[in-house]
Design an enzyme around this catalytic site. Sequence first.
Site, mmCIF file in Angstrom:
data_model
loop_
_atom_site.group_PDB
_atom_site.id
_atom_site.type_symbol
_atom_site.label_atom_id
_atom_site.label_comp_id
_atom_site.label_asym_id
_atom_site.label_seq_id
_atom_site.Cartn_x
_atom_site.Cartn_y
_atom_site.Cartn_z
ATOM 1 N N ARG A 36 -4.543 10.046 -13.987
ATOM 2 C CA ARG A 36 -5.416 10.531 -12.922
ATOM 3 C C ARG A 36 -4.832 10.329 -11.523
ATOM 4 N NH1 ARG A 36 -10.667 7.539 -14.923
ATOM 5 N NH2 ARG A 36 -9.098 6.413 -16.112
ATOM 6 N N THR A 100 -5.482 -1.297 -25.397
ATOM 7 C CA THR A 100 -5.333 -2.610 -24.766
ATOM 8 C C THR A 100 -5.115 -3.722 -25.809
ATOM 9 O OG1 THR A 100 -7.753 -2.723 -24.700
ATOM 10 C CG2 THR A 100 -6.654 -2.070 -22.673
ATOM 11 N N GLY A 122 -2.915 -4.717 -14.846
ATOM 12 C CA GLY A 122 -2.046 -4.316 -13.737
ATOM 13 C C GLY A 122 -2.718 -3.405 -12.743
ATOM 14 N N ASP A 123 -3.866 -2.808 -13.133
ATOM 15 C CA ASP A 123 -4.537 -1.892 -12.213
ATOM 16 C C ASP A 123 -5.824 -2.486 -11.638
ATOM 17 O OD1 ASP A 123 -6.069 -1.745 -14.503
ATOM 18 O OD2 ASP A 123 -6.136 0.447 -14.592
ATOM 19 N N ASN A 397 21.563 -7.097 33.634
ATOM 20 C CA ASN A 397 20.689 -5.967 33.928
ATOM 21 C C ASN A 397 21.363 -4.703 33.423
ATOM 22 O OD1 ASN A 397 19.264 -3.824 35.222
ATOM 23 N ND2 ASN A 397 18.382 -5.374 36.577
ATOM 24 N N TYR A 407 29.662 4.167 17.739
ATOM 25 C CA TYR A 407 30.058 4.859 16.506
ATOM 26 C C TYR A 407 31.058 5.945 16.865
ATOM 27 C CZ TYR A 407 29.291 7.383 12.074
ATOM 28 O OH TYR A 407 29.437 7.992 10.860
ATOM 29 N N SER A 425 23.296 2.538 36.250
ATOM 30 C CA SER A 425 22.562 3.527 35.457
ATOM 31 C C SER A 425 23.493 4.592 34.899
ATOM 32 C CB SER A 425 21.511 4.206 36.330
ATOM 33 O OG SER A 425 20.571 3.237 36.721
ATOM 34 N N ALA A 443 27.427 3.134 38.607
ATOM 35 C CA ALA A 443 26.568 4.079 37.896
ATOM 36 C C ALA A 443 27.376 5.272 37.413
ATOM 37 C CB ALA A 443 25.444 4.549 38.814
ATOM 38 N N ARG A 460 34.713 7.137 36.800
ATOM 39 C CA ARG A 460 34.151 8.491 36.839
ATOM 40 C C ARG A 460 35.017 9.277 37.812
ATOM 41 N NH1 ARG A 460 29.331 5.804 40.058
ATOM 42 N NH2 ARG A 460 30.128 6.026 42.158
HETATM 43 C C1 UD1 Z 1 -10.624 -0.979 -20.100
HETATM 44 C C2 UD1 Z 1 -11.590 -1.706 -21.025
HETATM 45 C C3 UD1 Z 1 -13.020 -1.516 -20.518
HETATM 46 C C4 UD1 Z 1 -13.120 -1.996 -19.088
HETATM 47 C C5 UD1 Z 1 -12.065 -1.351 -18.207
HETATM 48 C C6 UD1 Z 1 -12.036 -2.054 -16.862
HETATM 49 C C7 UD1 Z 1 -10.643 -1.660 -23.283
HETATM 50 C C8 UD1 Z 1 -10.697 -0.988 -24.598
HETATM 51 N N1 UD1 Z 1 -11.481 -1.175 -22.364
HETATM 52 O O1 UD1 Z 1 -10.907 0.399 -20.181
HETATM 53 O O2 UD1 Z 1 -13.921 -2.232 -21.325
HETATM 54 O O3 UD1 Z 1 -14.409 -1.733 -18.586
HETATM 55 O O4 UD1 Z 1 -10.751 -1.494 -18.776
HETATM 56 O O5 UD1 Z 1 -11.138 -1.434 -15.970
HETATM 57 O O6 UD1 Z 1 -9.917 -2.588 -23.099
HETATM 58 N N2 UD1 Z 1 -2.931 -0.636 -21.050
HETATM 59 C C9 UD1 Z 1 -1.774 -0.971 -21.693
HETATM 60 N N3 UD1 Z 1 -1.492 -0.392 -22.892
HETATM 61 C C10 UD1 Z 1 -2.319 0.508 -23.477
HETATM 62 C C11 UD1 Z 1 -3.508 0.868 -22.814
HETATM 63 C C12 UD1 Z 1 -3.793 0.267 -21.591
HETATM 64 O O7 UD1 Z 1 -0.992 -1.780 -21.200
HETATM 65 O O8 UD1 Z 1 -1.990 0.978 -24.567
HETATM 66 C C13 UD1 Z 1 -3.222 -1.268 -19.758
HETATM 67 C C14 UD1 Z 1 -3.298 -0.278 -18.605
HETATM 68 O O9 UD1 Z 1 -2.029 -0.164 -17.959
HETATM 69 C C15 UD1 Z 1 -4.320 -0.926 -17.682
HETATM 70 C C16 UD1 Z 1 -5.220 -1.706 -18.627
HETATM 71 O O10 UD1 Z 1 -4.490 -1.876 -19.830
HETATM 72 O O11 UD1 Z 1 -3.720 -1.846 -16.786
HETATM 73 C C17 UD1 Z 1 -6.530 -0.960 -18.891
HETATM 74 O O12 UD1 Z 1 -6.256 0.275 -19.494
HETATM 75 P P1 UD1 Z 1 -7.144 1.547 -19.241
HETATM 76 O O13 UD1 Z 1 -6.640 2.641 -20.083
HETATM 77 O O14 UD1 Z 1 -7.270 1.794 -17.775
HETATM 78 O O15 UD1 Z 1 -8.528 1.034 -19.855
HETATM 79 P P2 UD1 Z 1 -9.961 1.562 -19.551
HETATM 80 O O16 UD1 Z 1 -10.214 2.782 -20.361
HETATM 81 O O17 UD1 Z 1 -10.150 1.645 -18.090
HETATM 82 CA CA CA Z 2 -8.711 1.349 -16.109
#
Ligand code: UD1
Ligand code: CA
Length: 477
Positions: A36, A100, A122-123, A397, A407, A425, A443, A460
């Site tokens: 997104r 996750t 990470g997000d 000055n 250069y 100047s 100058a 000059r």
């Molecule tokens: C997840 C949670 C949800 C929570 C939300 C909060 C799960 C199933 N759901 O949903 O309950 O409300 O976060 O923001 O956990 N990532 C990986 N590998 C993967 C998938 C994701 O490393 O295979 C990482 C993503 O980079 C991200 C985090 O996990 O940092 C969350 O992933 P994302 O896909 O954003 O999860 P949500 O659907 O938002």
């Molecule tokens: Ca998310």
Amino acid sequence: MKRARSKRPARARPAAARTAAPPLSVVILAAGQGKRMHSDLPKVLQPLAGRPLLAHVIATARALAPAGIQVVYGHGGEKVRAALASEPVSWVLQEPQLGTGHAVQQVASQLDDAHRVLILYGDVPLIRPGTLQQLLELAGARSLALLSARLDDPSGYGRIVRDARGHVRRIVEHRDAKAPRELALRECNTGVMALPAAPLKSWLARLRNDNTQREYYLTDVIALAVAQRFAVRALIAPSADEVLGINDKAQLAAAETALRRRTVGELLQAGATVIDPERLDVRGRVRLGRDVVLDVNVVLEGDVVLGDRVRIGAGCIVRDSEIGADTQVQPFCSIDQARIGSACRIGPFARIRPDTTLGTEAHIGNFVEVKNSQLGPRSKANHLTYLGDASVGADVNVGAGTITCNYDGANKSRTLIEDGAFIGSGSMLVAPVRVGAGATIGAGSTISQDAPAGELTVARSRQVTVRGWQRPKKRGA
Ligand code: UD1
Ligand code: CA
């Protein structure tokens, strides 16, 4: 510190119990794609306050002094690792990305059974270390803790399902929630959780992907824990800002605003006068003396140190620089990687570039550019000048329109201007060249050989007057 002041009476825990807490491993999930964002840059590298999202999360993790930090990466793989190569973390590749839970499975073999595990995303970059400390205190050998948030708009989030007595039973993902009762729940999962490593590993091994997304959900460990009579404790985040998850550019901008308000608030607490807190941007770390004044539309980036009574005028950008006490920076200046002494006067419209050092009471005026140069105390270049690769002594000055010709099209050379010199100047100083102490340059000179100390040097062509000369006339007139 903050917690001690909170209304909830702090339950005193003996120091011995604290030190006995098992070592901590932090796992950061950062393998997701971030579709997104509509960007070629992987989501976790999108900049927030000038640093990648993931760098913020790593900094928060480091503040907890864990035994180790494991980052699960995948999408944008090598780019992500390269951008954060200097961070003290271990990298674990997740390929393909199956959810996750699957992400945490990739690090399971590297987690010490005796450790506590804290999972961060990470997000989700704005969580405060203090909030995570509270969360960690809720997790024990037979209990896990998750961070939840009450959100006005819970769409997209996993919902925390509690039983009649208020105990957490499980988490249901938005896309899997069928009952309107579940969809109406306002308490959301932030994704952040703390739990003991050994049971976590056993639950990870039992995850299934029988859900709408065909993913292995980390959130399913909650129901498994409940079934084994583990206590599940949810800590409601103190503010929704802290747990803002960043999936698109609108959320990224909202996080930027939230973080800016937080950092500007800290500067105000530290005593800075900020003319309009909504119009100051801080993208990094600022250390301040007393009575610093920051006017509107100032941007402070990287590591910035401002001494007592420094004033920064409207529209200035100061990056990775140190500015000494009582220095005034007038509007619309750019100062990058410079050390500016005390009681200097800069601008308006000055550009100070990397590796510049200014001595006490130096003046750099309008439309003056200084790069990789040192100016001694009380030296001045007040108008329309370029000083590049120059060493300028004290009390020099530099007249308007002077240029160091540093250069030759292939190589850069240095210009040396010794103490007390006066550069007329419009002079061109063709480097390498040296102007001796107390020398005066007439100058309009083009100086390509050293000018001796204490003498006037003029280079000059001589002025001539052509008597009786007439201006050309238009043909046919
Ligand atoms: C997840 C949670 C949800 C929570 C939300 C909060 C799960 C199933 N759901 O949903 O309950 O409300 O976060 O923001 O956990 N990532 C990986 N590998 C993967 C998938 C994701 O490393 O295979 C990482 C993503 O980079 C991200 C985090 O996990 O940092 C969350 O992933 P994302 O896909 O954003 O999860 P949500 O659907 O938002
Ligand atoms: Ca998310």
